[in-house]
Every structure is written in C-alpha cells, then in structure tokens.
Design a protein around this motif. Structure first.
Motif, PDB file in Angstrom:
ATOM      1  N   SER A   1      -6.883  -4.047   4.211  1.00 46.60           N
ATOM      2  CA  SER A   1      -7.129  -2.843   5.011  1.00 46.60           C
ATOM      3  C   SER A   1      -6.711  -1.633   4.208  1.00 46.60           C
ATOM      4  CB  SER A   1      -6.366  -2.895   6.345  1.00 46.60           C
ATOM      5  OG  SER A   1      -4.978  -2.766   6.142  1.00 46.60           O
ATOM      6  N   ASN A   2      -7.152  -0.491   4.651  1.00 50.78           N
ATOM      7  CA  ASN A   2      -6.825   0.773   4.008  1.00 50.78           C
ATOM      8  C   ASN A   2      -6.427   1.736   5.119  1.00 50.78           C
ATOM      9  OD1 ASN A   2      -6.849   3.313   2.840  1.00 50.78           O
ATOM     10  ND2 ASN A   2      -8.739   2.989   1.675  1.00 50.78           N
ATOM     11  N   SER A   3      -5.214   2.254   5.046  1.00 52.44           N
ATOM     12  CA  SER A   3      -4.734   3.116   6.131  1.00 52.44           C
ATOM     13  C   SER A   3      -5.484   4.440   6.203  1.00 52.44           C
ATOM     14  CB  SER A   3      -3.229   3.366   5.983  1.00 52.44           C
ATOM     15  OG  SER A   3      -2.534   2.134   6.102  1.00 52.44           O
ATOM     16  N   LEU A   4      -6.221   4.786   5.147  1.00 55.37           N
ATOM     17  CA  LEU A   4      -7.093   5.962   5.214  1.00 55.37           C
ATOM     18  C   LEU A   4      -8.435   5.629   5.850  1.00 55.37           C
ATOM     19  CD1 LEU A   4      -6.549   7.596   1.712  1.00 55.37           C
ATOM     20  CD2 LEU A   4      -5.756   8.463   3.901  1.00 55.37           C
TER      21      LEU A   4
ATOM     22  N   MET B   1      -6.718   2.197  12.103  1.00 55.52           N
ATOM     23  CA  MET B   1      -6.181   3.469  11.611  1.00 55.52           C
ATOM     24  C   MET B   1      -7.081   4.025  10.508  1.00 55.52           C
ATOM     25  SD  MET B   1      -2.508   4.148   9.787  1.00 55.52           S
ATOM     26  CE  MET B   1      -2.112   5.773   9.151  1.00 55.52           C
TER      27      MET B   1
ATOM     28  N   ARG C   1      -1.047   6.041   1.867  1.00 52.73           N
ATOM     29  CA  ARG C   1      -2.371   6.146   2.492  1.00 52.73           C
ATOM     30  C   ARG C   1      -2.248   6.569   3.952  1.00 52.73           C
ATOM     31  NH1 ARG C   1      -5.511   6.808  -1.813  1.00 52.73           N
ATOM     32  NH2 ARG C   1      -5.547   5.005  -3.199  1.00 52.73           N
TER      33      ARG C   1
ATOM     34  N   GLU D   1       0.865  -1.180   0.000  1.00 57.80           N
ATOM     35  CA  GLU D   1       0.000   0.000   0.000  1.00 57.80           C
ATOM     36  C   GLU D   1       0.905   1.234   0.000  1.00 57.80           C
ATOM     37  OE1 GLU D   1      -3.774   1.204   2.704  1.00 57.80           O
ATOM     38  OE2 GLU D   1      -1.855   1.405   3.731  1.00 57.80           O
TER      39      GLU D   1
ATOM     40  N   ARG E   1      -7.187  -3.535  11.732  1.00 54.45           N
ATOM     41  CA  ARG E   1      -6.554  -2.234  11.976  1.00 54.45           C
ATOM     42  C   ARG E   1      -7.618  -1.143  12.077  1.00 54.45           C
ATOM     43  NH1 ARG E   1      -3.791  -4.576   7.599  1.00 54.45           N
ATOM     44  NH2 ARG E   1      -2.142  -5.870   8.473  1.00 54.45           N
TER      45      ARG E   1
END
Lengths: 363, 397
Positions: free
Chosen positions: B156-159, B105, A308, A305, B103
């Motif tokens: 997952s996506n950290s945003l 986040m 982000r 990723e 997660r």
C-alpha cells in the motif's frame, strides 16, 4: 410447531443448493484461492429470491472480507432485480440482531434506507451504541443535526445534551472533531485522549543507528530485553530510557521533543497496559516513519514506508490482550530525507475494540 | 450456406466497426492515441452528463455501447463502485458497490478510485488504490475478486496508488509499486489467480505500463524501464537510467518515448533496448507525453505544450502553446487533435498541425464555484470524448 416449516425449508433442495453455494463463496481466501468455485456459486446465489436475502446476509457472519464482497455483490444483483419485494421486516429483524456481523448489518441498513426509509429512520436512534462503527454514524449525524437546530434556537442546554450524546456514540474522527468543537464552544470539557484510548505515557529510548535505513531490520537491545535502567551506545551518543508523557490530544509520541531533530535514527517506546481480562482488541497506529510494534514480545506488524503521510487509525491491528499487564514496544525509524515535510519522527497508538471504542488501561 | 456465412461475417464486421472501444488507461496499447477512423468533430458539445456518488480520477473506458467507470464513496472512501452507463444517453445500465479490503488512505487531492479499469472486450477489471481488484462481465456479473493488500499486507501507499492495470493476451498486468511490499503481478483473467509475481523497486510509483509488441509490457519505475513478457513475467530487457514515477511514457511506432531524464527515446528489439536520443529540455509535468504522427507532445509543469520531432528529439522552438491548466490528467489524441481537461474543468481541443499550435475549442465542464476538480485523463471512442470529475461524467461529441 413453527420449527417444522423451518426444518422442511432447510431440507429442501433449493435452500440446500443456496447454502452450498454460499459455502463456496465463504471458502474464498487469499491469492484467489476458491475463485473458480465461487464464480459458478455466485451465479447461483445471485439468482436467489428476494425473500432469501437475509440468508445471504447471515452468510456474511464470520466470513472474511473477500467472501463478504462476493455476497455483497450478489445482494446487489437481487436488489436490482427484486428490490421492491425485499422482505423489509426480516431485514429489519436481521439488523436489530447484534449477533450478526457488523458488515452484514450495515448492508441490511443500506437496504432499508433504499427500500424502507421510514423503517430505517425509525431504527436509527437505536444504533447509537451499535457494535458497527458504520451504523453509529447515522444516529450521530442525526444528533448533530438536532444539536445544531437547538443552537439555532439559542437552546444551549438542549444542544449540549445532543452533542454529548452524539460524542458518546461517535467513533469516527470526522464526527468526533465536529462534536468536540461544538461542545467546547458551549464550555464543556472533552477528553479526546480518553475518548480515543490513546496511550499517553511511555518510556522512550534513542538514538540508535538507521543509516541507509538498515536500522529497520537491525535488532537493537530493546528488542531483546526491556531494561529501563540500561544505557547503550547509540548513534553519536549514549541511548538511555526516559519517561515521556504526550500533551497532544491526538496522542502523538514525538521523539524529536526529547531527542532533538535527528536523522537516520531509531527510537523505541515502551508502555504498559493493564487489561481487566483476556480479550480481543485492536492496536491502532498512525505513523509516517518506518515502524514495528510488539505486544508482549510478539511482533504484531512492521512497515517500512517513510513520510507518505499519517492519520488516525492508519493501521488497524487485531491482537489479543492478556489479563493483567501487557507490554507494548514500538520501534520508530527516522530516515535520511531532509525536506521540511520529513521532520516528523513520531507515532500515535490507541487500544480499542473492533468498533473503535477505547479500552482503558485498568491503571 | 456460403451466402449465409458471408452475411453473418459481414454483419459481425459491421457491428464491430460500429462499436467503439477505449479499453484501458490511455486507450490502445496505452498510447493515448485513438485508432478509430471516426474522430471527434471540431464543434464539440456536451452530449450528456451524469452525477456520480463518490470520488474518482480514473478514466472512463468504453466497450461497444457501454461506458464503465469507477468511484469510491463514504467517509473513508471505502465503498467501491463500478458503473456501467449507456454511451448513447448516459443512462445507468448497472452499478455494483463493494467494500474496500485494503487501506483507503490517500493524499487529499487524489482518491481511492484512481486507477483506470480495463477490459478485454468481454470483461471489466476494476482496480482501486485500496488494492481491491474486481472482475465483472459486461452485464455486471461478478466473475472473481482479489484483495491484493489482504493478500500482501504491506502492499500500500499512504499517499494513494494510481497505476492502472492492463490486459495482454490472457494476462492482467497489475502494478502495486510502493515503498514497502512493492510488486507487479500477472493475473489470470479467467480465475484471478497469480500467473506470476515479481518484486519491484521499493519506491512509490504512479506511472502505468505500456503494451509493446510480442506480448511485452514496459514497466516504468524510478530505476528505469523494464520489458517483461506479460504471459510469464520474464524480464526481456532492462533500461536502468532512471525514469519518472508520475508521468508515464509515450509510445509511437514501436518506440518508447520514456519520461526519463527529460524524454529519452528507446527502441526495444528482441532481448535488448537501445537509446535513440535524449532531450533533457522536454520535461513533462504530471501529464504524460503523447505521440501524434511524427511529433511528440509534452506538457511541462507550467502547463505549456511543447513539440519535438520523434526521429531526432529536436524540439520545435516555435511551438509553445500555453494551455489552461494545471493538469493532473494527460492528453489523448485523435487525428491531429489533442484533447485534455484542466483541473479546473476546462476541456480543450488542440490543433497540433498549426505551426505554433492552437486551442480550437474550450468547454467549461464544471461550475467554477463547485471546487469540483477534473483530474482524469479523457477517453475517446465513437467520435466522442469522455471525461469525469469527482461529481460528474461527461460525454463530449
């Protein structure tokens, strides 16, 4: 003499049913495996009496997070139904026994806070060195309040003492930030890299090619052998190892500093960590680039990723340190994006226990 | 005997019509349009509000006389709440609190309780940005759970993620589309196990699916829109001209008004999809478009409501209504009215029938000093509109 009633209880059909049902909840695992059995078992567990709630809490010991949630939900139903008759003393005893899982003990504390707040308040100071980071938050918050109250009375020594005690126990970034600021304002030294356990000294090598993000999967020489004297053909220039020491107190290892703001490149960072003993630990990473991390040649995790966001402890990676020298290798990939918020080519890594307590390298 | 049966049937019918449902993100078929005959009146007031213990931008859903809502609390938003409130008075019926296994986040503006839960009328399925998925019956009994990031470690996506689940037949369609381990799964509503799982474009995606005819769902991504049979995961058609990853598409009369190159009208038929028209001037901002009768409404990035004809795609040059934005949530419709809440808490009821459009009513839901943003898409049920912030849930009727 006291053993007999317990044995009788264990052998009673009611407890046996509860134990069997709890086993069904504990058997739940990935991709919904065990869900059907758990559905009916949960119905039974949620009908347990309030007096049996510590049996449910104990069943969380060693259970995976999914099973813990099944049990947590059942405790919630029992609490709704019989909260006023919860065995507060037993729950407090359960909380005090640090052999139980941190998650179960945190739930026990929540029950006490709602149903025996005086008891919870009484126990709070004892949690400052607790194995549960969640539980530590409570005494740390109380000490922050005490320090701020002392400051309001101009008692700087008392304030510094409270803040320092709180910092020693604090494991969560939000509380640590507050405490570091307060202590520094009082003229005290705070070593955040040591507190967190960031690895500050690395050897770095770059740039390898990451055009079209293909470098993430490509095996470059550092993944095959760590030869710090070697030079390799890199992207547009030779790739050589060089020493790098972070000066960032959150331990950022910034590839842009030694190698320039390159795009579509791969860098590697290697570090040694000396452990006094073989032990469980966690590698905690924060990174907004594509990355992989190896410990002693074993791939721990890989994530593709890009940009982000990054934060402290973004990824918590359980691992096993060996006694003596351990070698960490991080692959950090920068992509093709040109926006101002895609400049970063960096990571932060710390080694700690499951509570978040730093494990220092022996040298 | 016949009389008794008829009476029972009549009673059931009466109860059914008395019950108001808004079962998922953007309501029936995710069209954002209420199908109830009872629509909100023109002089709306806050009927009740309740305080919430944690953050959330998911929409409330309504099943009969119950309102279900999610939230997340704690320093890392790791405590995941599911609430059931009485629609009549806002009294809490039950609450369950579990812990995130994935997660938590997110970017600071969004939060963990971003996806809207959904219901099949018997069960509630709550999904969070942490990829935790819980199934409860309407009385709060846990039926099953999943930890989709526990299962698939790079999902997952950290945003933060925000795609809302949807039920089609016995399948719960769950999208977990991100830059890394990107997928959509069809999950058995009875067991929580995968019926199917398909790889999806490796790109962060916050848009949610539409429910089409014959059990097909339209999955939107940066690559376009894909028609998938919810029961099997079989791809039945594919539109590949790109689409937005933030606003979802609109649906009306079987036509998809895709958030793609402005708005592109797509008609799915059988195993193919055909383009009816495209209007590149209609560019939705964060809010998703909505169809009311024969009109398509789009809110652009400036917070201006635009109107276009659903048959031709021609925009109505007279209709440019500046609303009180900015908007993170989307408008919902009942009759000829649109309802939306600006981020700063201004509830707006909009008359779409007047030539230039007009704001019929504004209600300030939040205290302007509170910094409590309203980021949700409202829900409509039983003649009332529901909205939430991080701190409150409101019923407006």
């Amino acid at each position: 003499m006291k053993l007999l009633p317990f044995l009788l209880l264990l052998s009673s059909p009611v407890w046996a049913d509860l134990a069997t049902s709890l086993d069904a909840l504990r058997a739940v695992t990935k991709e919904g495996q065990g869900n059907e059995a758990a559905t009916s078992a949960w119905s039974s567990v949620s009908q347990a009496k309030a007096s049996e709630v510590t049996k449910l809490l104990a069943a969380m010991d060693g259970a995976n997070p999914l099973a813990q949630n099944w049990i947590r939900a059942a405790v919630g139903v029992i609490e709704d139904r019989e909260g006023k008759t919860l065995p507060v003393a037993e729950v407090a005893t359960f909380l005090k026994d640090t052999k139980h899982s941190p998650e179960a003990r945190a739930l026990a504390f929540d029950l006490l806070q709602r149903h025996a707040p005086d008891e919870a308040a009484k126990l709070t100071p004892q949690l400052i060195e607790d194995p549960s980071a969640d539980l530590r938050r409570h005494p740390v918050a109380k000490l922050i309040e005490e320090g701020e109250a002392a400051l309001a009375k101009q008692d700087k020594d008392a304030a510094a003492k409270a803040f320092q005690q709180a910092l020693n126990g604090a494991r969560d970034e939000d509380q640590i930030k507050v405490l570091a600021k307060q202590l520094r304002a009082l003229g005290k030294t705070v070593d955040l890299p040591a507190h967190f356990g960031f690895l500050m000294n690395w050897k770095l090598i770059a740039p390898f090619n990451n055009s079209e993000r293909k470098g993430f999967d490509e095996v470059f020489p550092p993944e095959q052998k760590l030869d710090f004297s070697a030079t390799y053909p890199g992207k547009g220039k030779d790739a050589k190892w060089q020493d790098f020491t972070s000066t960032d107190e959150y331990g950022k290892i910034d590839f842009n500093k030694p190698f320039g703001m390159e795009k579509e490149v791969v860098g590697y960072a290697a570090a040694e960590f000396i452990s006094k003993e073989a032990r469980d630990a966690e590698i905690r990473m924060g990174c907004k680039n594509g990355w992989k991390v190896w410990l002693n040649g074993k791939l721990i995790f890989a994530r593709d990723e890009y940009h982000r966001g990054a934060k402290l402890d973004q990824y918590k990676l359980p691992c096993q340190l060996q006694a003596g020298k351990n070698t960490l290798l991080v692959k950090c990939c920068q992509n093709e994006q040109k926006e101002t918020w895609t400049v970063e080519w960096e990571f932060q890594l710390r080694i700690c226990d499951a509570t978040g307590t730093a494990i220092a390298s022996a040298k | 005997m016949r009389f008794i049966l008829s009476s029972t049937a009549l009673l059931a019918l009466t109860l059914s019509s008395a019950h108001a449902d808004w079962l998922q993100f953007r309501g029936p078929d995710a069209s954002a349009v209420s199908t109830e005959s009872k629509t909100p009146v023109d002089n709306l007031k806050v009927a009740w509000s309740v305080d919430l213990p944690g953050r959330g931008l998911s929409s409330p859903i309504i099943v009969g006389d119950k309102v279900f809502l999610t939230a997340a609390s704690g320093p890392e938003q790791a405590t995941l709440h599911v609430f059931c409130f009485s629609a009549a008075d806002g009294k809490k019926v039950w609450e369950r609190s579990l812990r995130a296994t994935g997660r938590t986040m997110t970017q600071s503006k969004t939060c963990v309780a971003a996806p809207t839960p959904c219901s099949d009328g018997k069960r509630v399925f709550a999904l969070y940005s942490s990829n935790d998925l819980f199934a409860f019956d309407l009385d709060g009994n846990l039926l099953w759970l999943r930890g989709l990031t526990y299962d698939y470690a790079n999902a997952s996506n950290s945003l933060g993620m925000a795609q809302s689940p949807m039920i089609v037949g016995g399948t719960l369609v769950v999208q977990s589309e991100n830059d890394s381990e990107s997928f959509t799964a069809g999950i058995d509503v009875n067991t929580g196990k995968n019926l199917w799982k398909m790889e999806r474009p490796k790109a962060a995606n916050w848009s949610s699916a539409l429910a089409l005819k014959e059990g097909v769902v339209a999955l939107q991504s940066s690559k376009g829109i894909t028609g998938v049979k919810a029961a099997t995961g079989e791809v039945v058609w594919n539109y590949t001209d790109g689409a937005s990853t933030i606003p979802s598409s609109a649906l009306g009369g079987g036509t998809i008004y895709a958030a793609s190159n402005g708005i592109t009208a797509l008609m799915p038929e059988g195993g193919s999809v055909s383009q009816l028209w495209r209007n590149e001037k209609l560019r939705p901002g964060t809010a998703s478009p909505v169809v009311v009768g024969s009109d398509l409404f789009v809110i652009n990035n400036a917070g201006v409501l635009l109107k276009a004809d659903t048959k031709s795609g021609d925009d109505d040059s007279k209709f440019k209504l500046r609303l009180k934005g900015p908007f993170s949530g989307s408008p919902v419709a009942a009759g000829k009215r649109l309802y939306i809440v600006g981020e700063r808490g201004t509830f707006q009821a909009i008359d779409t029938a007047s030539p230039e459009g007009s704001i019929l009513q504004e209600i300030e839901l939040t205290n302007k000093d509170s910094k409590d943003l309203v980021l949700c898409t409202p829900a409509i049920a039983g003649g009332a509109v529901y909205a939430r912030s991080d701190k409150k849930l409101w019923k407006v009727e």
